[in-house]
Write an enzyme that holds these catalytic residues in place. Structure first.
Site, PDB file in Angstrom:
ATOM      1  N   ARG A 183     -63.933  22.963  15.361  1.00  0.00           N
ATOM      2  CA  ARG A 183     -62.546  23.069  15.815  1.00  0.00           C
ATOM      3  C   ARG A 183     -62.461  22.489  17.227  1.00  0.00           C
ATOM      4  O   ARG A 183     -63.353  22.718  18.054  1.00  0.00           O
ATOM      5  CB  ARG A 183     -62.078  24.531  15.852  1.00  0.00           C
ATOM      6  CG  ARG A 183     -61.795  25.156  14.496  1.00  0.00           C
ATOM      7  CD  ARG A 183     -60.533  24.580  13.840  1.00  0.00           C
ATOM      8  NE  ARG A 183     -60.226  25.215  12.574  1.00  0.00           N
ATOM      9  CZ  ARG A 183     -60.657  24.804  11.382  1.00  0.00           C
ATOM     10  NH1 ARG A 183     -61.423  23.731  11.275  1.00  0.00           N
ATOM     11  NH2 ARG A 183     -60.304  25.440  10.275  1.00  0.00           N
ATOM     12  N   GLU A 212     -53.804  18.418  17.165  1.00  0.00           N
ATOM     13  CA  GLU A 212     -53.881  17.573  15.969  1.00  0.00           C
ATOM     14  C   GLU A 212     -52.498  17.421  15.375  1.00  0.00           C
ATOM     15  O   GLU A 212     -51.759  18.412  15.321  1.00  0.00           O
ATOM     16  CB  GLU A 212     -54.825  18.207  14.937  1.00  0.00           C
ATOM     17  CG  GLU A 212     -56.255  18.277  15.440  1.00  0.00           C
ATOM     18  CD  GLU A 212     -57.239  18.888  14.435  1.00  0.00           C
ATOM     19  OE1 GLU A 212     -56.844  19.140  13.280  1.00  0.00           O
ATOM     20  OE2 GLU A 212     -58.392  19.111  14.810  1.00  0.00           O
ATOM     21  N   HIS A 231     -59.570  14.891  11.110  1.00  0.00           N
ATOM     22  CA  HIS A 231     -59.840  16.209  10.515  1.00  0.00           C
ATOM     23  C   HIS A 231     -60.001  16.048   8.998  1.00  0.00           C
ATOM     24  O   HIS A 231     -59.191  16.526   8.205  1.00  0.00           O
ATOM     25  CB  HIS A 231     -58.714  17.204  10.840  1.00  0.00           C
ATOM     26  CG  HIS A 231     -59.166  18.624  10.683  1.00  0.00           C
ATOM     27  ND1 HIS A 231     -58.712  19.653  11.459  1.00  0.00           N
ATOM     28  CD2 HIS A 231     -60.058  19.191   9.838  1.00  0.00           C
ATOM     29  CE1 HIS A 231     -59.293  20.785  11.097  1.00  0.00           C
ATOM     30  NE2 HIS A 231     -60.123  20.519  10.095  1.00  0.00           N
TER      31      HIS A 231
HETATM   32  N1  LIG Z   1     -63.973  19.496   9.899  1.00  0.00           N
HETATM   33  C1  LIG Z   1     -63.574  20.066   8.773  1.00  0.00           C
HETATM   34  O1  LIG Z   1     -62.842  19.493   7.973  1.00  0.00           O
HETATM   35  C2  LIG Z   1     -64.045  21.447   8.469  1.00  0.00           C
HETATM   36  C3  LIG Z   1     -64.332  22.326   9.479  1.00  0.00           C
HETATM   37  N2  LIG Z   1     -64.742  23.590   9.190  1.00  0.00           N
HETATM   38  C4  LIG Z   1     -65.085  24.486  10.307  1.00  0.00           C
HETATM   39  O2  LIG Z   1     -66.435  24.860  10.168  1.00  0.00           O
HETATM   40  C5  LIG Z   1     -66.577  26.235  10.461  1.00  0.00           C
HETATM   41  C6  LIG Z   1     -67.833  26.771   9.798  1.00  0.00           C
HETATM   42  O3  LIG Z   1     -67.675  26.847   8.391  1.00  0.00           O
HETATM   43  P1  LIG Z   1     -68.800  27.541   7.472  1.00  0.00           P
HETATM   44  O4  LIG Z   1     -70.130  26.914   7.715  1.00  0.00           O
HETATM   45  O5  LIG Z   1     -68.281  27.590   6.091  1.00  0.00           O
HETATM   46  O6  LIG Z   1     -68.800  29.006   8.120  1.00  0.00           O
HETATM   47  P2  LIG Z   1     -69.948  30.093   8.138  1.00  0.00           P
HETATM   48  O7  LIG Z   1     -69.277  31.385   8.445  1.00  0.00           O
HETATM   49  O8  LIG Z   1     -70.779  30.005   6.918  1.00  0.00           O
HETATM   50  O9  LIG Z   1     -70.873  29.658   9.369  1.00  0.00           O
HETATM   51  C7  LIG Z   1     -70.530  29.828  10.690  1.00  0.00           C
HETATM   52  C8  LIG Z   1     -71.809  29.997  11.493  1.00  0.00           C
HETATM   53  O10 LIG Z   1     -71.472  30.042  12.863  1.00  0.00           O
HETATM   54  C9  LIG Z   1     -72.237  31.064  13.515  1.00  0.00           C
HETATM   55  N3  LIG Z   1     -71.511  31.599  14.657  1.00  0.00           N
HETATM   56  C10 LIG Z   1     -70.461  32.449  14.696  1.00  0.00           C
HETATM   57  N4  LIG Z   1     -70.123  32.731  15.954  1.00  0.00           N
HETATM   58  C11 LIG Z   1     -71.001  32.061  16.745  1.00  0.00           C
HETATM   59  C12 LIG Z   1     -71.180  31.969  18.146  1.00  0.00           C
HETATM   60  N5  LIG Z   1     -70.416  32.674  18.989  1.00  0.00           N
HETATM   61  N6  LIG Z   1     -72.160  31.174  18.619  1.00  0.00           N
HETATM   62  C13 LIG Z   1     -72.975  30.505  17.771  1.00  0.00           C
HETATM   63  N7  LIG Z   1     -72.859  30.559  16.417  1.00  0.00           N
HETATM   64  C14 LIG Z   1     -71.876  31.332  15.926  1.00  0.00           C
HETATM   65  C15 LIG Z   1     -72.449  32.126  12.419  1.00  0.00           C
HETATM   66  O11 LIG Z   1     -73.661  32.845  12.639  1.00  0.00           O
HETATM   67  P3  LIG Z   1     -73.667  34.238  13.441  1.00  0.00           P
HETATM   68  O12 LIG Z   1     -72.613  35.077  12.803  1.00  0.00           O
HETATM   69  O13 LIG Z   1     -75.057  34.730  13.288  1.00  0.00           O
HETATM   70  O14 LIG Z   1     -73.371  33.903  14.854  1.00  0.00           O
HETATM   71  C16 LIG Z   1     -72.582  31.272  11.169  1.00  0.00           C
HETATM   72  O15 LIG Z   1     -73.914  30.942  10.929  1.00  0.00           O
HETATM   73  C17 LIG Z   1     -65.254  26.841   9.974  1.00  0.00           C
HETATM   74  O16 LIG Z   1     -64.976  28.062  10.631  1.00  0.00           O
HETATM   75  C18 LIG Z   1     -64.252  25.759  10.303  1.00  0.00           C
HETATM   76  O17 LIG Z   1     -63.721  25.976  11.591  1.00  0.00           O
HETATM   77  C19 LIG Z   1     -64.893  24.023   7.905  1.00  0.00           C
HETATM   78  C20 LIG Z   1     -64.617  23.186   6.870  1.00  0.00           C
HETATM   79  C21 LIG Z   1     -64.150  21.839   7.045  1.00  0.00           C
HETATM   80  O1  LIG Z   2     -61.085  22.503   8.810  1.00  0.00           O
HETATM   81  C1  LIG Z   2     -61.081  22.786   7.661  1.00  0.00           C
HETATM   82  C2  LIG Z   2     -61.500  24.035   7.130  1.00  0.00           C
HETATM   83  O2  LIG Z   2     -61.613  24.133   5.890  1.00  0.00           O
HETATM   84  O3  LIG Z   2     -61.699  24.975   7.912  1.00  0.00           O
END
Ligand SMILES: NC(=O)C1=CN([C@@H]2O[C@H](COP(=O)(O)OP(=O)(O)OC[C@H]3O[C@@H](n4cnc5c(N)ncnc54)[C@H](OP(=O)(O)O)[C@@H]3O)[C@@H](O)[C@H]2O)C=CC1
Ligand SMILES: O=CC(=O)O
Length: 272
Positions: A183, A212, A231
């Protein structure tokens, strides 16, 4: 779209908010739960598609593929490619992933055989991931100092807003490439622009922005060492269809006061 108290006050009969995205930083989950309104997202079905896009962005940024595509199409390829247009190697480098969740892991899988090291930083260590992907857990500062490629893939929360600012860009190597697939608000954009303009980091590949669509007067659009995507992470026809299907499944369950497949806060079930 932001779903906040003001909006919810105008929707007293609402039972469920079904978000078509994995990220749900646009939802006030605490407020929704306290009102007995379910909130759902569409994780998992987009994981590999997003990892493909973000890995592609990393390769395109390192090897300057969009710039060279424009160069060839503009008829500038009239002699040997000048050294100033060369890219930087990706293979056998160190990749640092901030947010080793579903998408972070899928990116690490893609990096497993090509990179020398995969480092990661989460709030919690995950020993299964470390074994499976031979990834090494490090502090955020160590990750920034040691990585050749820093990939941001954590959710936007109160804790991660502005996570990457001047201090963090200063910690990165001058030769490092920054990739944001998470994000835009997790980055202080002015500090990123400053780092790119002053070449305190090599380049950035960005799929997400503070505002955006990216405003046309954004300095990011003027920088040669930036590769932009709109995005686009989950944007394939197959995946967007699966996301829509999951969002509809969530919605139908919620309307019938049943637990939807991807309910974000299960505590809400006690309120319905
Ligand atoms: N560009 C795009 O089109 C897309 C973007 N996204 C973005 O990607 C993000 C991640 O998606 P996804 O992998 O499915 O989510 P997940 O919840 O599977 O993974 C998020 C990870 O981030 C870690 N995390 C959370 N808070 C922190 C922190 N403060 N510092 C470091 N690590 C942290 C979590 O581990 P822990 O809890 O141990 O900290 C977890 O491992 C979404 O929230 C979205 O914003 C998603 C899809 C498409
Ligand atoms: O940014 C996209 C999402 O699925 O989150």
């Amino acid at each position: 779209m932001k779903v906040n108290q003001e909006m919810l006050d105008r929707a007293p009969k609402l039972r469920i908010v079904s978000n078509i995205s994995a990220g749900y930083d646009n939802l006030d989950i605490k407020e929704l739960t306290s009102r007995g309104i379910m909130a759902t997202n569409t994780p998992d079905v987009l994981t590999d598609t997003t990892a493909d896009a973000i890995f592609g962005l990393l390769l395109a940024t390192a090897r300057r593929i969009p710039e060279l595509d424009a160069y060839v199409k503009a008829g500038q390829w009239t002699a040997k490619l000048p050294d100033e247009r060369f890219g930087v190697d990706v293979h056998h480098k160190t990749l640092g992933i901030i947010g080793m969740g579903r998408i972070g892991k899928a990116i690490a899988e893609r990096a497993h055989f090509g990179f020398k090291n995969v480092l990661y930083h989460n709030r919690t260590r995950n020993s299964d991931t470390e074994k499976e992907l031979e990834a090494t857990y490090v502090s955020l500062d160590d990750l920034l100092q040691q990585s050749d490629f820093v990939c941001l893939m954590a959710p936007l929360t109160d804790e991660t807003i502005g996570l990457m600012g001047k201090r963090e860009f200063d910690l990165m190597k001058e030769t490092a490439v920054f990739i944001n697939g998470a994000r835009g608000s997790m980055v202080v954009e002015a500090d990123l622009i400053h780092a790119l303009q002053n070449k305190t980091i090599r380049a950035a590949g960005l799929d997400v922005y503070q505002n955006e669509p990216l405003p046309l007067d954004s300095p990011l659009l003027q920088l040669e060492n930036v590769v932009t995507m709109p995005h686009y992470g989950s944007a394939t026809q197959e995946t967007r269809y699966k996301m829509a299907e999951l969002a509809v499944d969530n919605l139908i369950k919620g309307i019938h006061r049943q637990a939807p497949p991807s309910l974000i806060d299960k505590a809400v079930l006690a309120h319905i």
